[in-house]
Design an enzyme around this catalytic site. Structure first.
Site, PDB file in Angstrom:
ATOM      1  N   CYS A  87      -0.938  -5.253   6.814  1.00  0.00           N
ATOM      2  CA  CYS A  87      -0.396  -4.001   7.923  1.00  0.00           C
ATOM      3  C   CYS A  87       0.265  -4.582   8.992  1.00  0.00           C
ATOM      4  O   CYS A  87       1.171  -3.680   9.471  1.00  0.00           O
ATOM      5  CB  CYS A  87      -1.873  -3.336   8.154  1.00  0.00           C
ATOM      6  N   CYS A 145       0.765  -1.357  -0.118  1.00  0.00           N
ATOM      7  CA  CYS A 145       0.007  -0.020  -0.009  1.00  0.00           C
ATOM      8  C   CYS A 145       1.188   1.206  -0.193  1.00  0.00           C
ATOM      9  O   CYS A 145       0.263   2.232  -0.287  1.00  0.00           O
ATOM     10  CB  CYS A 145      -0.873   0.160   1.268  1.00  0.00           C
TER      11      CYS A 145
END
Ligand code: FES
Length: 124
Positions: free
Chosen positions: A102, A33
């Site tokens: 994440c 990301c």
């Protein structure tokens, strides 16, 4: 979709900030990301005496950074190197599958900070 614990760490992040005279600093970017995280550590008697983070990223990245600093604080260098992304996600009560990437960021930044400390001549 987020656990209570994730929301708590997102709303009240622990150990957020910078350590100007850190013994080790690790910055990583998430290839998935583009978010970024830096972890700073202070080492005393082979233990992580202090740890702080700065995260430019999503809510899950902030929560996982916060959780990682709590897990690592007070641990020996060897113990802290064994903290995995799965440990971080598990201690947060799980993460939604699309947010699992994440948690890589936090564990990787911690390991990078420790490697930096060791490369600067820190004793294991
Ligand atoms: Fe980038 Fe979570 S979406 S770290």
């Amino acid at each position: 979709m987020y656990s209570e614990k994730v929301m708590d760490h997102f709303r009240n992040p622990r150990n957020m900030g910078e350590i100007p005279d850190a013994d080790g600093v690790g910055t990583v970017g998430n290839p998935v990301c583009g978010d970024m995280m830096t972890i700073y550590i202070k080492v005393k008697d082979n233990r992580i005496a202090d740890i702080k983070f700065k995260t430019f990223g999503c809510g899950a990245a902030i929560a996982t950074s916060s959780m990682t600093t709590e897990l690592a604080k007070g641990k020996t260098i060897d113990e802290a190197l064994k903290i995995t992304r799965d440990d971080v996600a598990k201690d947060l009560g799980g993460l939604p599958p699309v947010k699992m990437h994440c948690s890589n960021l936090a564990a990787d930044a911690l390991h990078a900070a420790i490697k930096d400390y060791l490369a600067k001549g820190g004793k294991k």
